[in-house]
Design an enzyme around this catalytic site. Structure first.
Site, short mmCIF file in Angstrom:
data_model
loop_
_atom_site.label_atom_id
_atom_site.label_comp_id
_atom_site.label_asym_id
_atom_site.label_seq_id
_atom_site.Cartn_x
_atom_site.Cartn_y
_atom_site.Cartn_z
N ARG A 163 -13.75 -5.76 3.43
CA ARG A 163 -12.45 -5.07 3.09
C ARG A 163 -12.53 -4.00 2.34
NH1 ARG A 163 -12.19 -8.60 6.66
NH2 ARG A 163 -10.89 -10.45 6.75
N SER A 237 -2.68 -10.77 4.25
CA SER A 237 -3.25 -11.84 3.29
C SER A 237 -3.32 -10.95 2.02
CB SER A 237 -4.92 -11.98 3.53
OG SER A 237 -5.00 -12.57 4.72
N GLU A 341 -6.08 -8.13 -2.15
CA GLU A 341 -6.50 -7.15 -1.18
C GLU A 341 -5.39 -6.07 -0.59
OE1 GLU A 341 -7.84 -9.19 2.52
OE2 GLU A 341 -6.86 -7.86 3.57
P1 FAD Z 1 -0.89 1.24 5.12
O1 FAD Z 1 -0.42 0.07 4.47
O2 FAD Z 1 0.10 2.27 5.56
O3 FAD Z 1 -1.96 1.86 4.28
C1 FAD Z 1 -3.03 1.13 3.53
C2 FAD Z 1 -4.13 1.96 2.75
O4 FAD Z 1 -4.79 2.92 3.64
C3 FAD Z 1 -2.98 2.79 1.58
O5 FAD Z 1 -3.96 3.07 0.54
C4 FAD Z 1 -2.94 4.30 2.66
O6 FAD Z 1 -2.86 5.27 1.69
C5 FAD Z 1 -4.35 4.35 3.25
N1 FAD Z 1 -4.08 5.01 4.70
C6 FAD Z 1 -3.45 4.51 5.69
N2 FAD Z 1 -3.67 5.47 6.83
C7 FAD Z 1 -4.76 6.51 6.33
C8 FAD Z 1 -5.06 7.73 6.76
N3 FAD Z 1 -4.94 8.20 7.86
N4 FAD Z 1 -6.13 8.43 5.85
C9 FAD Z 1 -6.12 8.10 4.65
N5 FAD Z 1 -5.64 6.93 4.21
C10 FAD Z 1 -4.85 6.10 4.84
N6 FAD Z 1 -5.85 -6.74 7.63
C11 FAD Z 1 -7.19 -7.37 8.23
O7 FAD Z 1 -8.06 -6.63 7.80
N7 FAD Z 1 -7.12 -8.42 8.88
C12 FAD Z 1 -6.12 -9.06 9.43
O8 FAD Z 1 -6.21 -9.94 10.28
C13 FAD Z 1 -4.74 -8.70 8.95
N8 FAD Z 1 -3.79 -9.20 9.34
C14 FAD Z 1 -2.84 -8.89 9.06
C15 FAD Z 1 -1.28 -9.76 9.48
C16 FAD Z 1 -0.11 -9.36 8.76
C17 FAD Z 1 1.05 -10.10 9.29
C18 FAD Z 1 0.07 -8.17 8.18
C19 FAD Z 1 1.51 -7.80 7.67
C20 FAD Z 1 -1.14 -7.17 7.56
C21 FAD Z 1 -2.32 -7.83 8.04
N9 FAD Z 1 -3.51 -7.24 7.68
C22 FAD Z 1 -4.64 -7.28 8.08
C23 FAD Z 1 -3.44 -6.02 6.90
C24 FAD Z 1 -2.99 -4.72 7.39
O9 FAD Z 1 -2.43 -4.90 8.64
C25 FAD Z 1 -4.14 -3.78 7.34
O10 FAD Z 1 -4.84 -3.70 6.21
C26 FAD Z 1 -4.07 -2.42 8.17
O11 FAD Z 1 -5.16 -1.75 8.36
C27 FAD Z 1 -3.15 -1.67 7.58
O12 FAD Z 1 -2.74 -0.53 8.26
P2 FAD Z 1 -1.50 0.56 7.83
O13 FAD Z 1 -1.50 1.56 8.80
O14 FAD Z 1 -0.37 -0.37 7.74
O15 FAD Z 1 -1.84 0.98 6.31
P1 NAP Z 2 -8.93 -19.50 9.13
O1 NAP Z 2 -9.38 -19.45 10.53
O2 NAP Z 2 -8.04 -20.56 8.69
O3 NAP Z 2 -10.04 -19.56 8.07
C1 NAP Z 2 -9.70 -19.55 6.66
C2 NAP Z 2 -11.03 -18.72 6.27
O4 NAP Z 2 -12.11 -19.07 6.36
C3 NAP Z 2 -11.01 -17.07 6.75
O5 NAP Z 2 -10.10 -16.43 5.81
C4 NAP Z 2 -12.30 -16.83 7.05
O6 NAP Z 2 -12.95 -15.83 6.27
C5 NAP Z 2 -13.16 -18.21 6.87
N1 NAP Z 2 -13.75 -18.59 8.02
C6 NAP Z 2 -13.16 -19.42 9.08
N2 NAP Z 2 -14.18 -19.58 10.05
C7 NAP Z 2 -15.11 -19.06 9.50
C8 NAP Z 2 -16.66 -18.99 10.33
N3 NAP Z 2 -17.00 -19.61 11.14
N4 NAP Z 2 -17.40 -18.10 9.41
C9 NAP Z 2 -17.19 -17.54 8.24
N5 NAP Z 2 -15.93 -17.47 7.75
C10 NAP Z 2 -14.94 -18.21 8.27
O7 NAP Z 2 -8.10 -18.06 8.65
P2 NAP Z 2 -6.72 -17.52 9.03
O8 NAP Z 2 -5.91 -17.44 8.07
O9 NAP Z 2 -5.93 -18.13 10.28
O10 NAP Z 2 -7.34 -15.94 9.50
C11 NAP Z 2 -8.04 -16.01 10.64
C12 NAP Z 2 -8.89 -14.61 10.47
O11 NAP Z 2 -7.92 -13.54 10.39
C13 NAP Z 2 -9.59 -14.46 9.32
O12 NAP Z 2 -10.78 -13.70 9.78
C14 NAP Z 2 -8.90 -13.77 8.32
O13 NAP Z 2 -9.71 -12.71 7.68
C15 NAP Z 2 -8.03 -12.63 9.36
N6 NAP Z 2 -6.58 -12.50 8.82
C16 NAP Z 2 -6.57 -11.58 7.65
C17 NAP Z 2 -5.47 -11.11 7.17
C18 NAP Z 2 -5.31 -10.04 6.18
O14 NAP Z 2 -4.23 -9.62 5.94
N7 NAP Z 2 -6.46 -9.35 5.92
C19 NAP Z 2 -4.19 -11.67 7.60
C20 NAP Z 2 -4.36 -12.71 8.42
C21 NAP Z 2 -5.53 -13.02 9.23
P3 NAP Z 2 -12.66 -14.17 6.50
O15 NAP Z 2 -11.17 -14.01 6.08
O16 NAP Z 2 -13.76 -13.69 5.62
O17 NAP Z 2 -12.74 -13.84 7.99
#
Ligand code: FAD
Ligand code: NAP
Length: 345
Positions: A163, A237, A341
């Site tokens: 991340r 998250s 995050e």
């Molecule tokens: P923003 O929130 O608008 O910006 C995030 C950051 O990036 C800010 O610092 C902004 O300044 C910068 N930024 C945005 N665009 C640019 C650009 N073009 N140039 C320079 N800087 C920029 N994330 C995961 O990694 N995995 C997931 O599974 C995941 N699941 C999610 C589920 C839900 C329900 C929600 C609400 C969020 C989730 N996220 C997840 C987090 C989010 O969706 C990601 O981080 C996504 O990439 C953010 O995109 P955004 O365009 O909304 O960014």
């Molecule tokens: P999940 O499947 O309930 O698993 C819980 C956590 O365990 C996850 O965060 C994942 O880590 C880790 N995990 C599960 N299986 C794994 C494997 N085989 N090997 C290594 N790590 C494992 O998680 P969840 O909340 O439903 O999310 C599913 C996926 O979507 C995850 O990868 C999660 O990161 C992503 N997600 C991200 C966001 C966000 O906002 N960043 C929001 C929702 C979901 P990792 O997170 O490192 O993958």
């Protein structure tokens, strides 16, 4: 055109009702440069905004918000193994995934339904179900605010981590990412062992794997587990999954034999030795009693406590203070310090 004192409520998925001193949208390099050449943009702090799905606003933004609306997808080239496809930064990420599914471009199926834009995807190296942007990344183009030049970044130059990328660290607030080129497989390599994917594929009665049905499985799981930001404010998250060293892991395992854990897969030897273990932050938070917690308009999602939610008119400060309480309680119980995050402004 620059607008003044604009509410950011429609532009962040937490639904925080804060304002931006200045606000402008752009959908080309010319429009961006025109805004940036104005005196107020030169003097003020800048925030590039995509879908606002990884941001918590705790106060009004006293600078200029540059909302990226530069959309489009272009086929670049192909070689024996890959298609190279360029998407502009304001393109909605999931629309890009659907485009890839339609054209049989493999690699992003596990990243289905992640909110936000293409431009933010390398910012924090978005990831889900064992795949990260770095796995499909080829290069990106970014505009440097100060130098007014466009630089191309290779995968190595982005310094991707869990991340993380160089744009969140050394180059924080210095670049606008304009476009990203992804390297997508002709022959898919399926990743289904992660989380609940296999179970969902069984439920769907899938006999032959394809990127399309993996994408659908991920969509089903996510739709059932994560709150829809259009209904309940959240930014996914709120915390990263922490990693701990082997000594701490063994101590915790003595006290909590069922502690879920995953060996850290980092390929860098300096991070592998001593061994690191990833502990799901959601489990730690749940053990501290936060799952389903609600106080007035703030809370922890009942199905996934890693997601903090705004049930109504909560302020960013209330959410931030809740995150602080959670960090403290996890630290007191497990000696692990959770890291946020979500980007805090
Ligand atoms: P923003 O929130 O608008 O910006 C995030 C950051 O990036 C800010 O610092 C902004 O300044 C910068 N930024 C945005 N665009 C640019 C650009 N073009 N140039 C320079 N800087 C920029 N994330 C995961 O990694 N995995 C997931 O599974 C995941 N699941 C999610 C589920 C839900 C329900 C929600 C609400 C969020 C989730 N996220 C997840 C987090 C989010 O969706 C990601 O981080 C996504 O990439 C953010 O995109 P955004 O365009 O909304 O960014
Ligand atoms: P999940 O499947 O309930 O698993 C819980 C956590 O365990 C996850 O965060 C994942 O880590 C880790 N995990 C599960 N299986 C794994 C494997 N085989 N090997 C290594 N790590 C494992 O998680 P969840 O909340 O439903 O999310 C599913 C996926 O979507 C995850 O990868 C999660 O990161 C992503 N997600 C991200 C966001 C966000 O906002 N960043 C929001 C929702 C979901 P990792 O997170 O490192 O993958």
């Amino acid at each position: 055109m620059i607008h003044y004192n604009i509410s950011l409520k429609p532009y962040n998925t937490f639904g925080m009702d804060v304002s931006a001193k200045e606000f402008a949208t752009f959908s080309s390099i010319d429009e961006l440069e025109e805004i940036l050449n104005q005196q107020s943009a030169i003097e003020n702090r800048k925030l590039v905004l995509g879908g606002g799905s990884n941001i918590l606003f705790t106060k009004n933004f006293d600078g200029i918000v540059l909302k990226n609306e530069w959309k489009g997808i272009e086929f670049v080239k192909e070689d024996e193994n890959y298609y190279y496809v360029k998407a502009f930064a304001g393109q909605v990420w999931h629309e890009f995934v659907l485009y890839c599914m339609k054209h049989n471009y493999a690699g992003v199926e596990n990243l289905s339904l992640i909110p936000g834009t293409v431009g933010a995807s390398p910012m924090q190296n978005i990831g889900a179900y064992g795949i990260e942007i770095k796995d499909v990344f080829y290069e990106l183009e970014a505009y440097h605010f100060q130098d007014k030049t466009i630089k191309t970044f290779s995968q190595q130059e982005c310094e991707f981590g869990y991340r993380e990328s160089i744009f969140k660290k050394k180059y924080k607030d210095q670049f606008v990412i304009m476009s990203v080129t992804y390297q997508l497989r002709k022959k898919p390599v399926y990743h289904v062992s992660y989380g609940a994917i296999e179970k969902e594929l069984e439920k769907m009665n899938v006999k032959d794997l394809s990127i399309q049905n993996i994408s659908q499985a991920v969509i089903n799981i996510r739709s059932g587990k994560l709150p829809d930001p259009a209904k309940v404010g959240n930014a996914g998250s709120f915390f990263k999954n922490p990693t701990i060293n082997e000594e701490q892991f063994n101590q915790l395992k003595n006290s909590y034999p069922n502690i879920p854990n995953y060996p850290n897969r980092n390929p860098k030897p300096e991070i592998r030795n001593p061994k690191l273990w990833k502990i799901p932050a959601a489990w730690l938070i749940e053990q501290c009693g936060w799952k389903g917690y609600r106080k007035n308009n703030i809370g922890c999602n009942p199905l996934q406590p890693l997601v903090l939610v705004n049930y109504g008119n909560a302020t960013g400060k209330e959410i931030f203070d809740l995150s602080e309480e959670i960090i403290q309680s996890v630290k007191n119980k497990f000696g692990i310090e959770l890291e946020r995050e979500v980007n805090i402004f």
